[in-house]
Write a protein that holds these residues in place. Structure first.
Motif, mmCIF file in Angstrom:
data_model
loop_
_atom_site.group_PDB
_atom_site.id
_atom_site.type_symbol
_atom_site.label_atom_id
_atom_site.label_comp_id
_atom_site.label_asym_id
_atom_site.label_seq_id
_atom_site.Cartn_x
_atom_site.Cartn_y
_atom_site.Cartn_z
ATOM 1 N N LEU A 14 50.393 60.795 36.022
ATOM 2 C CA LEU A 14 49.230 60.722 37.332
ATOM 3 C C LEU A 14 48.425 60.454 37.590
ATOM 4 C CD1 LEU A 14 47.942 64.563 34.418
ATOM 5 C CD2 LEU A 14 48.961 64.505 37.185
ATOM 6 N N TRP A 15 48.498 58.747 36.869
ATOM 7 C CA TRP A 15 47.741 57.585 37.251
ATOM 8 C C TRP A 15 48.075 57.194 38.673
ATOM 9 C CZ3 TRP A 15 49.922 52.945 36.598
ATOM 10 C CH2 TRP A 15 49.544 51.702 37.004
ATOM 11 N N TRP A 16 49.488 57.084 38.659
ATOM 12 C CA TRP A 16 50.698 56.089 39.313
ATOM 13 C C TRP A 16 50.561 57.499 40.457
ATOM 14 C CZ3 TRP A 16 54.628 57.516 41.268
ATOM 15 C CH2 TRP A 16 55.241 57.019 42.109
ATOM 16 N N ALA A 17 50.548 59.047 39.955
ATOM 17 C CA ALA A 17 50.386 59.314 42.058
ATOM 18 C C ALA A 17 49.589 59.683 42.372
ATOM 19 C CB ALA A 17 51.484 60.538 41.514
ATOM 20 N N SER A 18 48.317 59.468 41.877
ATOM 21 C CA SER A 18 46.994 59.969 42.287
ATOM 22 C C SER A 18 46.667 58.802 42.961
ATOM 23 C CB SER A 18 46.778 60.062 41.213
ATOM 24 O OG SER A 18 46.522 59.604 40.308
ATOM 25 N N THR A 19 47.347 57.193 42.416
ATOM 26 C CA THR A 19 47.317 56.189 42.917
ATOM 27 C C THR A 19 47.239 56.338 44.337
ATOM 28 O OG1 THR A 19 45.867 55.158 40.752
ATOM 29 C CG2 THR A 19 46.593 53.544 42.715
ATOM 30 N N GLY A 20 49.104 56.450 44.430
ATOM 31 C CA GLY A 20 49.842 56.370 45.311
ATOM 32 C C GLY A 20 49.415 56.969 46.399
ATOM 33 N N GLY A 79 38.762 60.721 42.327
ATOM 34 C CA GLY A 79 39.852 61.081 43.821
ATOM 35 C C GLY A 79 39.038 61.247 44.636
ATOM 36 N N TRP A 80 38.373 61.913 44.689
ATOM 37 C CA TRP A 80 38.213 62.190 46.598
ATOM 38 C C TRP A 80 36.865 61.330 46.521
ATOM 39 C CZ3 TRP A 80 32.766 62.617 48.226
ATOM 40 C CH2 TRP A 80 32.644 63.153 49.308
ATOM 41 N N ILE A 81 36.013 60.708 46.257
ATOM 42 C CA ILE A 81 34.694 59.503 45.300
ATOM 43 C C ILE A 81 35.795 58.388 46.078
ATOM 44 C CG2 ILE A 81 33.062 58.419 44.952
ATOM 45 C CD1 ILE A 81 32.554 60.337 42.840
ATOM 46 N N GLU A 82 36.419 58.210 45.663
ATOM 47 C CA GLU A 82 37.575 56.851 46.010
ATOM 48 C C GLU A 82 38.032 56.829 47.191
ATOM 49 O OE1 GLU A 82 37.953 53.928 43.669
ATOM 50 O OE2 GLU A 82 36.472 54.762 43.471
ATOM 51 N N LEU A 83 38.688 58.096 47.611
ATOM 52 C CA LEU A 83 39.133 58.178 48.970
ATOM 53 C C LEU A 83 38.126 58.164 50.152
ATOM 54 C CD1 LEU A 83 41.096 59.249 51.019
ATOM 55 C CD2 LEU A 83 40.941 61.782 50.864
ATOM 56 N N ALA A 84 37.304 58.894 50.040
ATOM 57 C CA ALA A 84 36.245 58.958 51.141
ATOM 58 C C ALA A 84 35.304 56.852 50.646
ATOM 59 C CB ALA A 84 34.498 59.491 50.175
ATOM 60 N N PHE A 85 35.583 55.675 49.396
ATOM 61 C CA PHE A 85 34.831 55.126 49.573
ATOM 62 C C PHE A 85 36.334 53.692 50.291
ATOM 63 C CE2 PHE A 85 35.981 50.889 47.097
ATOM 64 C CZ PHE A 85 34.637 50.449 48.355
ATOM 65 N N LEU A 86 37.208 54.348 50.330
ATOM 66 C CA LEU A 86 38.565 53.585 50.393
ATOM 67 C C LEU A 86 38.796 53.614 52.551
ATOM 68 C CD1 LEU A 86 41.159 53.555 48.087
ATOM 69 C CD2 LEU A 86 39.583 51.423 48.716
ATOM 70 N N VAL A 240 47.549 38.049 34.376
ATOM 71 C CA VAL A 240 49.288 38.447 34.701
ATOM 72 C C VAL A 240 49.878 37.796 34.890
ATOM 73 C CG1 VAL A 240 51.609 38.546 32.975
ATOM 74 C CG2 VAL A 240 48.987 38.853 32.190
ATOM 75 N N PRO A 241 50.413 37.162 36.036
ATOM 76 C CA PRO A 241 51.288 36.765 37.012
ATOM 77 C C PRO A 241 52.758 37.984 37.044
ATOM 78 C CG PRO A 241 52.208 34.893 36.050
ATOM 79 C CD PRO A 241 51.372 35.505 35.139
ATOM 80 N N VAL A 242 52.557 39.251 37.307
ATOM 81 C CA VAL A 242 53.284 40.377 37.344
ATOM 82 C C VAL A 242 52.845 41.025 39.110
ATOM 83 C CG1 VAL A 242 53.593 42.299 36.532
ATOM 84 C CG2 VAL A 242 53.260 40.845 34.966
ATOM 85 N N PRO A 243 53.648 41.066 39.681
ATOM 86 C CA PRO A 243 53.656 41.378 40.960
ATOM 87 C C PRO A 243 53.053 43.827 40.615
ATOM 88 C CG PRO A 243 55.648 41.015 40.535
ATOM 89 C CD PRO A 243 55.368 40.888 39.127
ATOM 90 N N ASP A 244 52.475 43.902 40.687
ATOM 91 C CA ASP A 244 51.928 45.383 39.856
ATOM 92 C C ASP A 244 52.351 45.747 41.779
ATOM 93 O OD1 ASP A 244 49.668 43.579 40.492
ATOM 94 O OD2 ASP A 244 48.274 45.551 40.503
ATOM 95 N N GLN A 245 51.697 44.960 42.303
ATOM 96 C CA GLN A 245 51.908 46.652 44.178
ATOM 97 C C GLN A 245 52.996 46.662 44.203
ATOM 98 O OE1 GLN A 245 50.761 42.648 43.322
ATOM 99 N NE2 GLN A 245 52.806 42.053 44.676
ATOM 100 N N LYS A 246 54.229 46.065 43.689
ATOM 101 C CA LYS A 246 55.499 46.691 43.687
ATOM 102 C C LYS A 246 54.843 48.439 43.222
ATOM 103 C CE LYS A 246 58.406 42.961 43.982
ATOM 104 N NZ LYS A 246 59.393 42.086 43.565
ATOM 105 N N LEU A 247 54.365 48.761 42.559
ATOM 106 C CA LEU A 247 53.926 49.916 41.922
ATOM 107 C C LEU A 247 54.211 51.005 43.029
ATOM 108 C CD1 LEU A 247 52.392 49.760 38.519
ATOM 109 C CD2 LEU A 247 54.446 50.375 38.577
ATOM 110 N N TRP A 248 53.704 50.373 44.152
ATOM 111 C CA TRP A 248 53.168 51.319 45.046
ATOM 112 C C TRP A 248 53.792 51.067 46.998
ATOM 113 C CZ3 TRP A 248 49.506 49.897 41.537
ATOM 114 C CH2 TRP A 248 49.051 51.137 40.584
#
Length: 264
Positions: A14-20, A79-86, A240-248
């Motif tokens: 749910l965290w990954w999918a909603s963020t994506g 999620g709606w508040i974050e959508l309104a911000f972004l 930590v140098p991990v390319p976390d952006q690849k998740l999305w």
């Protein structure tokens, strides 16, 4: 559904999918017309309405179903508040980049001004859910929102004061100026304190789950433990140098090209 592995995997998904989904919608709006960001927020209003309605419907009963409803409702509200911000609709009065040589008081003033309305919206949401669940049998919608809120405050403070790794890849056009308020630098004392606090909070929620007298409380506290652990991992990604952006990154449309001064 009381299997701890299923609960943990559900929270992570749910965290990954909603963020994506939020990042995907914001990127699509970046590639569209000038009003697309506003339409994203308007069309996303069912998230806000559903989150409020679900939280209200779940507070009077402490059952497995109501705990999941409270958790999902808080995610929808958040999620709606974050959508309104972004989308650049609920941000703050300051929309200019921070000058490179600005002193700390000016940096604070400009940084707070760039996110002020967003912070008010989050605080209002936290207060509303806290009031709603006060002395109610099911507090998990408010606890979920509070976990997200304090983890986000910690992340913002660390990005402002300084962190070794800062990912600005997913900042949309309406928030391009926000990157100027981040400070890429050796970590301050706040980052290890934040990491330790999140680790302790994760352990606290897990302990509450292990001592829960019924399945509903066990599920609620375990969901909070996983959510806090994810926030802990996000803070570790600042070091930590991990390319976390690849998740999305793979699921998003190609980012729009921002013209430079030399483009004709």
């Amino acid at each position: 559904m009381t299997n701890p592995w299923i609960i943990a995997c559900s929270a992570i998904f749910l965290w990954w999918a909603s963020t994506g989904l939020i990042l995907w919608r914001v990127r699509k709006a970046d590639l569209g017309g000038p009003d697309d960001h506003l339409w994203s927020v308007l069309l996303g209003l069912p998230l806000l309405v559903g989150g409020v309605a679900g939280a209200h419907a779940s507070v009077d009963h402490l059952t497995v179903g109501s705990v999941y409803m409270g958790f999902l409702s808080a995610l929808a509200f958040w999620g709606w508040i974050e959508l309104a911000f972004l989308s650049g609709i609920v941000t703050g009065p300051h929309r200019m980049e921070c000058p490179p040589g600005a002193k700390l008081p000016e940096r604070i003033w400009r940084a707070v001004g760039s996110i002020l309305w967003h912070e008010f919206a989050l605080i209002a949401g936290l207060l509303a859910l806290t009031h709603l669940t006060l002395n109610a049998p099911n507090p998990f919608s408010a606890l979920t929102f509070a976990t997200l809120f304090f983890a986000r405050v910690s992340a913002k403070l660390n990005l402002f004061l300084g962190a070794p790794r800062i990912n600005t890849e997913f900042l949309p056009r309406p928030l391009a100026h926000i990157a100027s308020h981040f400070r890429k630098a050796p970590m301050t004392a706040l980052l290890p304190v934040s990491i330790a606090a999140l680790a302790l909070a994760t352990g606290w929620w897990a302990a509450q789950a292990s001592h829960a007298p019924e399945d509903a409380s066990f599920i609620g506290y375990l969901l909070l433990a996983v959510l806090t652990a994810l926030a802990l991992i996000e803070h570790l990604f600042m070091v930590v140098p991990v390319p976390d952006q690849k998740l999305w990154r793979w699921m998003l449309p190609e980012a729009p090209t921002v013209p430079t001064k030399h483009d004709t």
